[in-house]
Design an enzyme around this catalytic site. Sequence first.
Site, PDB file in Angstrom:
ATOM      1  N   VAL A 117      49.173  46.901  45.102  1.00  0.00           N
ATOM      2  CA  VAL A 117      48.684  48.076  44.375  1.00  0.00           C
ATOM      3  C   VAL A 117      47.853  48.983  45.253  1.00  0.00           C
ATOM      4  O   VAL A 117      47.465  50.075  44.834  1.00  0.00           O
ATOM      5  CB  VAL A 117      47.867  47.665  43.130  1.00  0.00           C
ATOM      6  CG1 VAL A 117      48.740  46.970  42.108  1.00  0.00           C
ATOM      7  CG2 VAL A 117      46.662  46.803  43.513  1.00  0.00           C
ATOM      8  N   THR A 129      40.896  30.630  35.250  1.00  0.00           N
ATOM      9  CA  THR A 129      42.065  31.041  36.022  1.00  0.00           C
ATOM     10  C   THR A 129      42.111  30.169  37.278  1.00  0.00           C
ATOM     11  O   THR A 129      41.131  29.497  37.606  1.00  0.00           O
ATOM     12  CB  THR A 129      41.953  32.512  36.442  1.00  0.00           C
ATOM     13  OG1 THR A 129      40.798  32.668  37.309  1.00  0.00           O
ATOM     14  CG2 THR A 129      41.806  33.423  35.236  1.00  0.00           C
ATOM     15  N   ASP A 161      53.260  42.013  41.973  1.00  0.00           N
ATOM     16  CA  ASP A 161      52.228  41.134  42.513  1.00  0.00           C
ATOM     17  C   ASP A 161      52.503  40.944  44.008  1.00  0.00           C
ATOM     18  O   ASP A 161      53.664  40.928  44.427  1.00  0.00           O
ATOM     19  CB  ASP A 161      52.246  39.776  41.796  1.00  0.00           C
ATOM     20  CG  ASP A 161      50.918  39.048  41.875  1.00  0.00           C
ATOM     21  OD1 ASP A 161      50.516  38.690  43.003  1.00  0.00           O
ATOM     22  OD2 ASP A 161      50.280  38.834  40.831  1.00  0.00           O
ATOM     23  N   LYS A 162      51.448  40.789  44.769  1.00  0.00           N
ATOM     24  CA  LYS A 162      51.637  40.584  46.211  1.00  0.00           C
ATOM     25  C   LYS A 162      51.841  39.120  46.568  1.00  0.00           C
ATOM     26  O   LYS A 162      52.203  38.792  47.708  1.00  0.00           O
ATOM     27  CB  LYS A 162      50.460  41.156  46.995  1.00  0.00           C
ATOM     28  CG  LYS A 162      49.147  40.449  46.788  1.00  0.00           C
ATOM     29  CD  LYS A 162      48.062  41.091  47.649  1.00  0.00           C
ATOM     30  CE  LYS A 162      46.738  40.343  47.498  1.00  0.00           C
ATOM     31  NZ  LYS A 162      45.679  40.953  48.334  1.00  0.00           N
ATOM     32  N   LYS A 206      34.196  47.437  37.791  1.00  0.00           N
ATOM     33  CA  LYS A 206      34.514  47.182  36.386  1.00  0.00           C
ATOM     34  C   LYS A 206      33.765  48.146  35.457  1.00  0.00           C
ATOM     35  O   LYS A 206      34.292  48.526  34.405  1.00  0.00           O
ATOM     36  CB  LYS A 206      34.217  45.731  36.030  1.00  0.00           C
ATOM     37  CG  LYS A 206      35.166  44.753  36.719  1.00  0.00           C
ATOM     38  CD  LYS A 206      36.634  45.074  36.436  1.00  0.00           C
ATOM     39  CE  LYS A 206      37.584  44.069  37.035  1.00  0.00           C
ATOM     40  NZ  LYS A 206      39.010  44.362  36.737  1.00  0.00           N
ATOM     41  N   TYR A 244      31.799  44.443  42.780  1.00  0.00           N
ATOM     42  CA  TYR A 244      32.733  44.101  41.701  1.00  0.00           C
ATOM     43  C   TYR A 244      32.263  44.682  40.378  1.00  0.00           C
ATOM     44  O   TYR A 244      33.059  45.268  39.632  1.00  0.00           O
ATOM     45  CB  TYR A 244      32.846  42.575  41.600  1.00  0.00           C
ATOM     46  CG  TYR A 244      33.676  42.100  40.427  1.00  0.00           C
ATOM     47  CD1 TYR A 244      35.055  42.247  40.423  1.00  0.00           C
ATOM     48  CD2 TYR A 244      33.071  41.502  39.322  1.00  0.00           C
ATOM     49  CE1 TYR A 244      35.820  41.809  39.359  1.00  0.00           C
ATOM     50  CE2 TYR A 244      33.831  41.056  38.242  1.00  0.00           C
ATOM     51  CZ  TYR A 244      35.198  41.211  38.266  1.00  0.00           C
ATOM     52  OH  TYR A 244      35.951  40.791  37.203  1.00  0.00           O
ATOM     53  N   ILE A 247      45.019  35.547  34.240  1.00  0.00           N
ATOM     54  CA  ILE A 247      45.102  36.350  33.024  1.00  0.00           C
ATOM     55  C   ILE A 247      46.407  37.131  32.993  1.00  0.00           C
ATOM     56  O   ILE A 247      47.042  37.259  31.939  1.00  0.00           O
ATOM     57  CB  ILE A 247      43.895  37.300  32.927  1.00  0.00           C
ATOM     58  CG1 ILE A 247      42.610  36.504  32.652  1.00  0.00           C
ATOM     59  CG2 ILE A 247      44.107  38.344  31.833  1.00  0.00           C
ATOM     60  CD1 ILE A 247      41.347  37.342  32.706  1.00  0.00           C
ATOM     61  N   ASN A 300      46.222  45.205  35.650  1.00  0.00           N
ATOM     62  CA  ASN A 300      45.506  43.927  35.636  1.00  0.00           C
ATOM     63  C   ASN A 300      45.103  43.452  37.019  1.00  0.00           C
ATOM     64  O   ASN A 300      44.210  42.611  37.142  1.00  0.00           O
ATOM     65  CB  ASN A 300      46.379  42.862  34.963  1.00  0.00           C
ATOM     66  CG  ASN A 300      45.726  41.511  34.959  1.00  0.00           C
ATOM     67  OD1 ASN A 300      44.793  41.254  34.214  1.00  0.00           O
ATOM     68  ND2 ASN A 300      46.207  40.616  35.832  1.00  0.00           N
TER      69      ASN A 300
END
Length: 255
Positions: A62, A188, A37-38, A157, A153, A18, A88
């Site tokens: 992050v 994804t 991004d890692k 959210k 999770y 995404i 994100n």
Amino acid sequence: MSALADKVIFLTGGAAGIGKACALAYLRAGAKVAVMDKDEDALKDLENEISRQLLCAISGSVTSGEEVKAALEKTVATFGKIDVIHNNAGIANPSKPLDQTTDEEWDNLFDINLKSVLRTTRYGIGHLKKTKGCILNTSSMVGGIGQENHAAYVATKGGMSALTKAMALDYAPFGVRVNAVCPAGVWTPMLRKWSAEQPDRAGIEQYLDNIHALGYCPEGDVIADVAVFLISDAARFVTGCVMPVSGGAELGYKK
């Protein structure tokens, strides 16, 4: 004029899935984008697709306040300002009920999915106050309707959606809007890998289609199109919105 002309967007977890769909949509809409991004390989692949004048690729996690702060500073050094922070970055593992979730697994999910928003806001809100910019959070429909075997999770959210509303109230006096997008299933690389590992792959794909009232599991572009709207001036009077982009999944599964 393009919807995001002259906008500078800082996007976490933007090298795949995404996030990548959003990065590409933002660029098409006229923005400049810094992607943190890692996954260094995915970042390199993204750089190879996009003009270096429009993209600032930043390797980092992050989960590190110092790395987030440095990434935001690099964005400003490269592009001169920040108009949007899109939170994100996220993970969905482990797939377990609550009593089987370890402390380490719980803490890791919250560190990546939710505490990362604390870090980007702590170090980025000053820039957004200057530009009267906005924040977009990638939440999930499961934060409102639940999901079996993903307790931690779901908790992150649900927290993301509630946090979006609190942040909208805190930063409205500064002209800073805060909204969230809430996907259900989205194809994804992570979801495709997971579905391919299931014993009944065809059945899993049918299930993922069926949970959406519109009848199919989409690609990330449907999320990206709504994200473009929410961070654009067309949504200038929208804040505290947790926007379903779910094909009607929250209305009840068909099967």
